[in-house]
Design an enzyme around this catalytic site. Structure first.
Site, PDB file in Angstrom:
ATOM      1  CE  LYS A  93      -2.392  -3.021   1.685  1.00  0.00           C
ATOM      2  NZ  LYS A  93      -1.891  -3.309   0.301  1.00  0.00           N
ATOM      3  CG  ASN A 100      -6.899  -2.893  -0.612  1.00  0.00           C
ATOM      4  OD1 ASN A 100      -7.869  -3.656  -0.845  1.00  0.00           O
ATOM      5  ND2 ASN A 100      -6.186  -2.334  -1.706  1.00  0.00           N
ATOM      6  CG  ASP A 118      -3.409  -4.293  -2.654  1.00  0.00           C
ATOM      7  OD1 ASP A 118      -3.331  -3.090  -2.878  1.00  0.00           O
ATOM      8  OD2 ASP A 118      -3.110  -4.840  -1.550  1.00  0.00           O
ATOM      9  N   GLY A 151       8.642 -10.185  -4.440  1.00  0.00           N
ATOM     10  CA  GLY A 151       7.892  -9.886  -3.062  1.00  0.00           C
ATOM     11  C   GLY A 151       7.088 -11.199  -2.739  1.00  0.00           C
ATOM     12  CB  ALA A 152       6.004 -13.648  -0.600  1.00  0.00           C
ATOM     13  N   GLY A 153       4.443 -10.293  -0.017  1.00  0.00           N
ATOM     14  CA  GLY A 153       3.453  -9.698   1.166  1.00  0.00           C
ATOM     15  C   GLY A 153       2.329  -9.532   0.587  1.00  0.00           C
ATOM     16  CG  ASN A 177       9.735 -13.142  -0.385  1.00  0.00           C
ATOM     17  OD1 ASN A 177       9.458 -12.010  -0.410  1.00  0.00           O
ATOM     18  ND2 ASN A 177       9.474 -13.653   0.691  1.00  0.00           N
ATOM     19  NE  ARG A 178      15.951  -8.750   0.428  1.00  0.00           N
ATOM     20  CZ  ARG A 178      16.945  -8.747  -0.776  1.00  0.00           C
ATOM     21  NH1 ARG A 178      17.820  -9.842  -0.810  1.00  0.00           N
ATOM     22  NH2 ARG A 178      17.191  -7.803  -1.545  1.00  0.00           N
ATOM     23  NE  ARG A 214       4.905 -12.363   4.102  1.00  0.00           N
ATOM     24  CZ  ARG A 214       4.861 -11.153   4.319  1.00  0.00           C
ATOM     25  NH1 ARG A 214       6.158 -10.437   4.617  1.00  0.00           N
ATOM     26  NH2 ARG A 214       3.833 -10.346   4.388  1.00  0.00           N
TER      27      ARG A 214
END
Length: 292
Positions: free
Chosen positions: A80, A101, A116, A139-141, A163-164, A168
């Site tokens: 992406k 995408n 998305d 999440g942060a993707g 987010n881990r 990011r």
């Protein structure tokens, strides 16, 4: 010969328009089933090819699509962001999000779009209005960025990114605070997370629960969900993820990944052909697969 003896007839084209998807792994992506169902339903002479494309071959795949005159194509994991360097330009939302995408051929130029977030919001609006709501985004993707930006632009009041990876997550929070009216903050994901009481909409934008790891469970405490909380998962395969099942058992309003996927397909088909595809036809095609 036999062909020469055939009577003249109305002109028929044996050249179908081409669209498709570039990703890896590609075998778990059900998009082809719903897109081709829509093409058949609406009488669109086009095909959708689900293609396994490794990262090193992405440039070749894009050049091949260009050379063969494809109307456009989807990009999924892990392409992406990487696809951008192979395109001629970006649409407004893709430029803000920094990911693509859906690629569309316009005036002989390949333009990157991002459906998305738009697809997610279209699905979300079937159960809740994002305006004024408080989001908990896991999440942060690429998908998370798209959903967060579109939710912010649609009037979300607050977006908490969990987010881990601190860097990011902080990058996404900074983007939201700078480019949308929403107030955003980061929570570093370092163990089981409790859903804050003020949360209206929980969104899993991670890959946890994606086939084949269908029994994977998010480190999220859903026991204390408020009545009326919406819990959404972006994963389409399987549609009933562990998160969806757990949240539904606790009385939450759930939104599975098929809703988002179908709405993305509607937008992609509109980009490529100008046709507004019937989402019910696409949803039925997917439902038939997952109920088999």
């Amino acid at each position: 010969g036999r062909l020469a003896a055939l009577p003249p007839r109305a002109r028929v084209s044996f050249l179908s328009a081409l669209t498709g998807s570039f990703s890896t792994p590609a075998g778990e992506n059900p998009t082809v089933a719903m897109i081709e169902a829509a093409y058949r339903h609406h009488g669109i002479d086009a095909r959708y090819l689900n293609c396994e494309v490794a990262p090193a071959a992405l440039g070749d795949a894009v050049r091949g699509a260009r050379a063969m005159g494809w109307l456009g194509f989807n990009c999924s994991i892990p392409h992406k962001v990487a696809v951008i360097e192979h395109l001629d330009g970006l649409g407004d939302s893709a430029a803000v999000i920094g990911a693509v995408n859906c690629v569309v051929l316009r005036d002989d130029r390949l333009i990157g779009e991002n459906t998305d977030g738009q697809g997610f919001l279209a699905a979300l609006r079937t159960v809740a209005d994002p305006a004024g709501r408080s989001f908990l985004l896991l999440g942060a993707g690429g998908a998370a960025r798209a959903i967060a930006v579109e939710a912010g632009l649609a009037g979300a009041a607050r977006i908490t990114v969990v987010n881990r990876d601190r860097a990011r997550g902080a990058e996404l929070v900074a983007l939201l605070n700078a480019r949308t009216p929403a107030s955003a903050e980061l929570v570093v994901w370092d163990g089981f997370q409790r859903v804050p009481d003020e949360t209206d909409i929980v969104v899993n934008a991670t890959s946890v629960g994606l086939f084949p790891d269908v029994d994977a469970r998010l480190e999220l405490d859903v026991d204390g969900l408020r009545e009326g909380t919406v819990v959404a998962d972006v994963i389409p395969n399987p549609p009933r993820t562990r998160l969806i099942r757990d949240a539904e058992a606790r009385g939450a309003t759930v939104l599975d990944g098929l809703g988002m996927l179908v709405q993305q397909g509607v937008i992609s088909i509109r980009h490529w052909t100008g046709v507004d595809a019937d989402p019910a036809v696409m949803r039925r095609a997917l439902a038939a697969i997952f109920s088999a």
